[in-house]
Design a protein around this motif. Sequence first.
Motif, mmCIF file in Angstrom:
data_model
loop_
_atom_site.group_PDB
_atom_site.id
_atom_site.type_symbol
_atom_site.label_atom_id
_atom_site.label_comp_id
_atom_site.label_asym_id
_atom_site.label_seq_id
_atom_site.Cartn_x
_atom_site.Cartn_y
_atom_site.Cartn_z
ATOM 1 N N THR A 119 2.488 0.546 -12.682
ATOM 2 C CA THR A 119 3.457 1.063 -11.718
ATOM 3 C C THR A 119 2.908 2.279 -10.984
ATOM 4 O OG1 THR A 119 5.718 1.897 -11.491
ATOM 5 C CG2 THR A 119 4.584 2.443 -13.526
ATOM 6 N N SER A 120 2.057 3.047 -11.658
ATOM 7 C CA SER A 120 1.498 4.255 -11.039
ATOM 8 C C SER A 120 0.575 3.905 -9.876
ATOM 9 C CB SER A 120 0.737 5.066 -12.086
ATOM 10 O OG SER A 120 1.570 5.368 -13.191
ATOM 11 N N LEU A 121 -0.290 2.914 -10.067
ATOM 12 C CA LEU A 121 -1.183 2.517 -8.984
ATOM 13 C C LEU A 121 -0.397 1.876 -7.848
ATOM 14 C CD1 LEU A 121 -3.978 2.387 -7.827
ATOM 15 C CD2 LEU A 121 -4.406 0.301 -9.140
ATOM 16 N N GLN A 122 0.645 1.117 -8.182
ATOM 17 C CA GLN A 122 1.499 0.567 -7.132
ATOM 18 C C GLN A 122 2.121 1.688 -6.311
ATOM 19 O OE1 GLN A 122 4.252 -2.648 -8.261
ATOM 20 N NE2 GLN A 122 3.129 -2.823 -10.193
ATOM 21 N N ASP A 123 2.606 2.732 -6.992
ATOM 22 C CA ASP A 123 3.193 3.867 -6.283
ATOM 23 C C ASP A 123 2.197 4.489 -5.318
ATOM 24 O OD1 ASP A 123 5.708 3.715 -7.456
ATOM 25 O OD2 ASP A 123 5.172 5.031 -9.119
ATOM 26 N N TRP A 124 0.985 4.725 -5.791
ATOM 27 C CA TRP A 124 -0.022 5.360 -4.934
ATOM 28 C C TRP A 124 -0.380 4.483 -3.748
ATOM 29 C CZ3 TRP A 124 -3.752 7.623 -9.205
ATOM 30 C CH2 TRP A 124 -3.156 8.769 -9.763
ATOM 31 N N ARG A 125 -0.466 3.188 -3.964
ATOM 32 C CA ARG A 125 -0.808 2.305 -2.848
ATOM 33 C C ARG A 125 0.326 2.216 -1.830
ATOM 34 N NH1 ARG A 125 -4.444 -2.671 -5.470
ATOM 35 N NH2 ARG A 125 -6.158 -1.304 -6.177
ATOM 36 N N LYS A 126 1.523 2.580 -2.245
ATOM 37 C CA LYS A 126 2.667 2.630 -1.326
ATOM 38 C C LYS A 126 2.849 4.021 -0.727
ATOM 39 C CE LYS A 126 5.198 -0.920 -3.917
ATOM 40 N NZ LYS A 126 6.328 -1.167 -4.853
ATOM 41 N N GLY A 127 1.954 4.949 -1.088
ATOM 42 C CA GLY A 127 2.064 6.301 -0.570
ATOM 43 C C GLY A 127 3.073 7.166 -1.290
#
Length: 350
Positions: free
Chosen positions: A284-292
Amino acid sequence: MSAADTTTSPRIAFLGTGAQGASIAADFAAAGLDVTFIDQWPAHIEAIREKGITVNMPTRSFNVQVPALHLCQVAEIKQPFDLIFLVVKAYDTVWASHLAKSVLAEDGFLIGLQNGMTHEDIASVVGRHRTIGAVIEIASNMWVPGVTNRQNDHDESWFALGALDPAQQHRVEGVADILRHSGRVEVVEDIRSAKWMKLVVNAAELIPSAIIDTALNDAARAPGMLEVMREAGYEAMRAALADGATVMPIIGMPPVMSNHPERYVDEIFAEVLRTFSREDTLTTSLQDWRKGRRAEVQEVNGWVVDILRAHGQDAPVNRRVVEIALEIEAGRLKPHPDHARLLGEALVRG
């Protein structure tokens, strides 16, 4: 009606219907339960209103029509909810709990299906007698409004529930029966320890794998990373024990010996990789970063650092994870495989 009464369908809301919340709430709707979606992403709510919510699982997909509300419409709700499942980021817990409180029945429950030790934040807003702590283990992602991709079907999804007020514990089984529409559910007496055990594995996985910009399984195979991730988990376990938690099995694992906490970390980490992750699972953390968006850095790895510091101990790996993560969120670094070296520098060599 009372939230403990399962003879008729309670009024249920999901506050936070992203990747996780949407798939669980969709299971409830497909089972014929009275469930309302509430979310802060306008395009998502509009897509659900137009086309329903679509859930893609490994071997099947389904779509269901559901009532969906924007946050601004919560003030229009006339009839309170018996159960509200809070599925927002840990750092959004306090304000979201205040919003939920305004439409929560006096004898209802607010259930935090979240990472981190958010149960006390929830209780500080709605009261311990109306708080159910929860642990969730599902891998999912959402990139398109109205569509969630869940990588674990029901038999591979796991939850734990427990009341914060012991006087309310007898009512938790009724809530668990409802949640079983979406996966395996255990009712536990010590939800605080269960949430600590989940934080232990989250500390090892979420931000460390995001920092090197890769899927969780690939991160564990990257040179030097398994050692880093395990050490982050070991530090988190030391924090849990220092904070008074009890080593206990979660995510369906068999009982483990409490006098081997590092072995426990190794076993639970392996179980998550084996059962709850696919080869393309992004935390979920990498998803968050890729969504800004920012990730739950302080609420997981930062929590470990703070708890150990309060007990006069250091957490060098988790501290380094936090430092690099905050540099990424400030825009001074980008997630990159080369950061495995930066993480490895924090390992304490014997």
